[in-house]
Design a protein around this motif. Structure first.
Motif, short mmCIF file in Angstrom:
data_model
loop_
_atom_site.label_atom_id
_atom_site.label_comp_id
_atom_site.label_asym_id
_atom_site.label_seq_id
_atom_site.Cartn_x
_atom_site.Cartn_y
_atom_site.Cartn_z
N GLU A 1 3.46 86.38 -11.34
CA GLU A 1 2.10 86.00 -10.87
C GLU A 1 1.64 87.02 -10.06
O GLU A 1 2.48 87.80 -9.27
N TRP A 2 0.54 87.32 -10.05
CA TRP A 2 -0.42 88.34 -9.55
C TRP A 2 -1.70 87.83 -8.90
O TRP A 2 -2.28 86.84 -9.51
N LYS A 3 -1.99 88.10 -7.52
CA LYS A 3 -3.03 87.86 -7.07
C LYS A 3 -3.91 89.14 -6.81
O LYS A 3 -3.23 90.30 -6.13
N PHE A 4 -5.22 89.58 -7.07
CA PHE A 4 -6.06 90.66 -7.21
C PHE A 4 -7.53 90.33 -6.94
O PHE A 4 -7.84 89.20 -7.22
N ASN A 5 -8.03 91.27 -6.55
CA ASN A 5 -9.54 91.28 -6.29
C ASN A 5 -10.31 91.80 -7.73
O ASN A 5 -9.91 93.12 -7.98
N VAL A 6 -11.44 91.38 -8.13
CA VAL A 6 -12.17 92.00 -9.03
C VAL A 6 -13.54 92.33 -8.19
O VAL A 6 -14.33 91.69 -7.50
N ASP A 7 -14.11 93.66 -8.47
CA ASP A 7 -15.37 93.97 -7.74
C ASP A 7 -16.58 93.68 -8.40
O ASP A 7 -17.46 93.35 -7.63
N ASP A 8 -16.69 93.52 -9.77
CA ASP A 8 -17.80 93.19 -10.42
C ASP A 8 -17.58 92.21 -11.59
O ASP A 8 -16.59 92.30 -12.16
#
Length: 465
Positions: free
Chosen positions: A96-103
């Protein structure tokens, strides 16, 4: 025609239409020399999802999620070239990965993985969960292929003089691939819509063990045109020796059934024998599933621009073209290589990439050329057919709800009153089928058995409308 006969015609037509899609997809071939986890399902199938997101803005920047940043229940490792990659298996079940999306944006899906040898040799399947949900039903079981090579590069000959087909050996190496549907309904990988903010993606074991290097959420891939490609390589010469590679001597393939084959009905292939088995081709009707790929090491002695020709025979699906995507070192060199058409031939012929105006492809020693089964120009036809079948199934169920599965031919069911939109829905599907018929004729340049079936289907539906 009374309603009873009309209903039978409609039912037969829907079934006949449903049988058409495989003819255009996984049924086209040619030769060259588990448990459902429905509790997480919040959306419909990928066809509905694709139609809803396809026109939205594509992501401009890819997101690459490395194995080193993953967490989860993965206590097995696979070591390759000194690197320990986490394994997803039945006992080591998810990453599992947690990540941020800019747009906000639409991403296509890809992965770098190592297929771990299996006694069954079945394809690898895994579940893809986004923010605790399946984005569409196909996410329950995405498919990854295993890779194979001949156990020996030398062909063994029996006492009777027949070539013995080499055994296939699974290859445990790092491969990077896009994640496609297996039916060829789409010309691009599976898509995923992500909004700006934090997200979680999980890969769960479904069947087969594999190690993960990287999960890839890819921005839009824009292939350059051939003219731009040629300008990019304008400094290279086009002179050089002709190199001939026997196609049965493939370096790698992603299916165990893509082994060397033979054709002893003609001497248009080499080696030739009418009374002995001589392995002189590869593919035939085994090379017919979307995504199946054969790779060859190209024996060029110096870098430059080369024409590429294939000695091919596409007589396994009369009246239909077969399509292949050409790659060099795993990448499509330019737009025109995305879908190469091999005409129904009835015999062996030389197919030059680009036909009368051959495309020049930059090659250097050590390059690997791949040919992948694709539905090409027919992908939209397959998708439209599938959508039409689903629509007709919905209409049929609405009728059967009123009439039952065995309508009484003496009863008036007043369908026009009880289903006021019935005629409009049927006429809409008739219009779709007529457009599909026109598209097939445009692609193939002729009518054929497939267009005849479509005509029959919409003619039967017209009797009910």
């Amino acid at each position: 025609m009374n309603f009873f006969k009309k209903a039978l015609c409609f039912l037969a037509s829907a079934a006949l239409l449903a049988s058409l899609a495989p003819m255009f997809g996984n049924g086209e071939v040619f030769a060259v020399g588990a448990e459902e986890k429905t509790s997480l399902l919040q959306n419909d199938d990928y066809l509905s999802y694709y139609n809803s997101v396809n026109s939205e803005k594509r992501a401009e920047k890819s997101i690459l999620l490395s194995y080193s940043s993953a967490v989860g229940l993965s206590n097995r490792k696979f070591t390759l070239d000194g690197v320990d990659y986490p394994v997803i298996s039945e006992t080591s079940s998810y990453l599992e990965w947690k990540f941020n999306v800019d747009d906000d944006g639409i991403y296509s899906l890809g992965i770098s993985y190592i297929p771990i040898k299996s006694d069954t040799g079945n394809d690898i399947t895994f579940s893809f969960i986004t923010d605790g949900e399946y984005a569409y039903s196909e996410c329950r079981a995405f498919t990854l292929r295993r890779f194979y090579k001949n156990l020996s590069d030398e062909i063994t000959v029996s006492k009777s003089g027949d070539d013995i087909r080499p055994e296939q050996e699974q290859v445990e190496n790092l491969f990077t691939t896009d994640i496609y549907d297996m039916e060829g309904m789409y010309s691009e990988p599976y898509l995923l819509k992500l909004t700006a903010g934090q997200h979680t993606v999980r890969l769960e074991h479904y069947d087969g063990d594999f190690a993960v290097s990287e999960l890839r959420l890819n921005a839009e891939k824009k292939l350059i045109s051939y003219s731009d490609y040629l300008n990019k390589h304008s400094e290279f010469k086009t002179e050089g020796e002709t190199e001939i590679l026997q196609a049965e001597k493939a370096t790698l393939k992603n299916s165990s059934v893509l082994y060397p084959t033979y054709d002893n009905s003609t001497c248009e292939v080499s080696p030739c024998s009418y009374n002995k088995v001589k392995l002189n081709t590869i593919g035939q009707d085994n090379w017919n599933l979307n995504g199946q790929t054969i790779y060859w090491n190209i024996p060029v002695k110096k870098e430059g621009l080369y024409k590429i020709s294939f000695h091919a025979n596409q007589d396994f699906k009369p009246s239909l073209d077969s399509y292949r995507t050409l790659t060099i070192n795993g990448e499509i060199p330019f737009k025109e290589a995305e879908s190469i058409s091999f005409k129904s031939s009835g015999g062996w012929y030389n197919k030059t990439f680009g036909d009368k105006t051959p495309y020049m492809v930059y090659l250097k020693p050590g390059d690997v050329l791949g040919l992948t089964v694709t539905t090409g120009d027919m992908s939209n036809v397959i998708r439209e057919l599938r959508s039409c079948v689903l629509n007709l199934n919905t209409v049929y169920r609405s009728i059967v709800t009123i009439t039952g599965s065995s309508p009484d031919k003496y009863q008036d069911y007043s369908l026009e009153t009880r289903l006021p939109n019935l005629v409009d829905e049927l006429n809409s599907n008739i219009s779709v089928l007529k457009n599909i018929e026109k598209e097939i004729v445009k692609i193939l340049g002729k009518t054929g058995g497939q267009t005849s079936i479509i005509k029959r289907v919409y003619a039967d539906i017209e009797t009910l409308a």
